[in-house]
Enzyme design. Structure first.
Site, short mmCIF file in Angstrom:
data_model
loop_
_atom_site.label_atom_id
_atom_site.label_comp_id
_atom_site.label_asym_id
_atom_site.label_seq_id
_atom_site.Cartn_x
_atom_site.Cartn_y
_atom_site.Cartn_z
N ASP A 1 4.44 0.50 31.05
CA ASP A 1 4.67 -0.58 32.00
C ASP A 1 4.26 -0.20 33.41
O ASP A 1 3.65 -1.00 34.13
CB ASP A 1 6.14 -1.00 31.97
CG ASP A 1 6.43 -2.14 32.92
OD1 ASP A 1 5.72 -3.16 32.86
OD2 ASP A 1 7.37 -2.00 33.73
N MET B 1 18.64 8.58 15.95
CA MET B 1 18.21 7.27 16.43
C MET B 1 18.23 7.22 17.96
O MET B 1 17.36 6.60 18.58
CB MET B 1 19.05 6.15 15.83
CG MET B 1 18.90 6.02 14.33
SD MET B 1 17.20 5.94 13.74
CE MET B 1 16.61 4.48 14.58
N GLU B 2 19.21 7.87 18.55
CA GLU B 2 19.30 7.89 20.01
C GLU B 2 18.13 8.65 20.61
O GLU B 2 17.55 8.23 21.62
CB GLU B 2 20.64 8.49 20.44
CG GLU B 2 21.83 7.59 20.20
CD GLU B 2 22.23 7.41 18.72
OE1 GLU B 2 23.00 6.48 18.43
OE2 GLU B 2 21.77 8.18 17.86
N LEU C 1 22.78 -1.55 12.96
CA LEU C 1 23.78 -0.81 12.20
C LEU C 1 24.09 0.58 12.74
O LEU C 1 24.78 1.36 12.10
CB LEU C 1 23.37 -0.74 10.72
CG LEU C 1 23.21 -2.10 10.05
CD1 LEU C 1 22.72 -1.94 8.62
CD2 LEU C 1 24.50 -2.91 10.10
N CYS C 2 23.58 0.88 13.94
CA CYS C 2 23.89 2.17 14.58
C CYS C 2 25.30 2.14 15.12
O CYS C 2 25.76 1.12 15.64
CB CYS C 2 22.93 2.44 15.73
SG CYS C 2 21.34 3.06 15.21
N HIS C 3 25.97 3.27 15.01
CA HIS C 3 27.31 3.41 15.58
C HIS C 3 27.21 3.63 17.09
O HIS C 3 26.34 4.38 17.54
CB HIS C 3 28.03 4.61 14.96
CG HIS C 3 28.35 4.44 13.52
ND1 HIS C 3 27.44 4.73 12.55
CD2 HIS C 3 29.47 4.01 12.90
CE1 HIS C 3 27.98 4.49 11.36
NE2 HIS C 3 29.21 4.05 11.55
#
Length: 161
Positions: A129, A114-115, A76-78
Site C-alpha cells: 500500500d 495463524m497470528e 475459528l481462531c481463538h
C-alpha cells in the site's frame, strides 16, 4: 497417517476447537514471506525517499496489530493473549525483494501460527500500500510458517526457506 480436521464437527459443520482441557505451554511460531519489487523501489525504501515516510515502521506496527486481531479476522481462531510479537524486515537487493519475518509468542492452550502468518501478511500488504504509487507491479510471495514450538506436536522447523 490419518488426518482429521479439528475445525469440523462429526456432522461436517464448522466448529471452534475446545481447548479447555489442554495444558498451558509456551507457544512460539515464526513465519516469513516476501514482497518482490523493482530495484528502484528498493532504493527508495533504503533511502527513506518514499512520500509516505518510513514504510518499515508503519508496516511493523500494522503486522503487530494484525497478530493481535487475528481472531477477529479468521473465524475459528481463538482470541489469544500474546506476550510477544516481533516483525522484522530484511532487504535482499540481489532478488529485488524484502523479506518479512514475524515471531509470535505466548503461554497458552493453543498455537500462534495463524497470528504469525497474519502479521507477515498484513505487514506485506502495508508495504504494498505504501509503495504502490511508485511500483504497482509488486508481488507478495511465499508466506509460510518457518517454525513452531509448544503444544502436543512439540517443535518443528523448515530446513530451508
Amino acid at each position: 497417517m490419518s488426518l482429521t480436521f479439528t475445525h469440523i464437527d462429526q456432522q461436517g459443520k464448522a466448529n471452534m476447537v475446545d481447548v479447555t482441557q489442554k495444558l498451558l505451554s509456551i507457544r512460539v511460531a515464526r513465519a516469513q514471506g516476501y514482497i518482490k519489487m523493482q530495484a528502484s523501489t528498493i532504493e527508495l525504501i533504503k533511502t527513506n525517499a518514499l512520500s509516505k515516510g518510513d514504510i518499515f515502521a508503519v508496516a511493523r506496527i500494522a503486522g503487530i496489530q494484525a497478530a493481535k486481531k487475528c481472531a477477529d479476522l479468521i473465524p475459528l481462531c481463538h482470541p489469544l493473549m500474546l506476550s510477544k510479537v516481533d516483525v522484522q524486515f530484511e532487504i535482499d537487493e540481489s532478488q529485488h525483494r524484502v523479506k518479512i519475518e514475524a515471531l509470535c509468542k505466548l503461554t497458552g492452550q493453543t498455537g500462534v501460527e495463524m497470528e504469525a502468518l497474519t502479521a507477515v501478511s498484513v505487514a506485506a500488504l502495508t508495504l504494498f500500500d505504501m509503495a504502490k504509487a511508485v511500483d504497482p507491479l509488486m508481488q507478495i510471495q511465499d508466506i509460510k510458517v518457518m517454525e513452531k514450538q509448544g503444544g502436543k506436536t512439540g517443535e518443528w522447523s523448515r530446513t530451508h526457506d
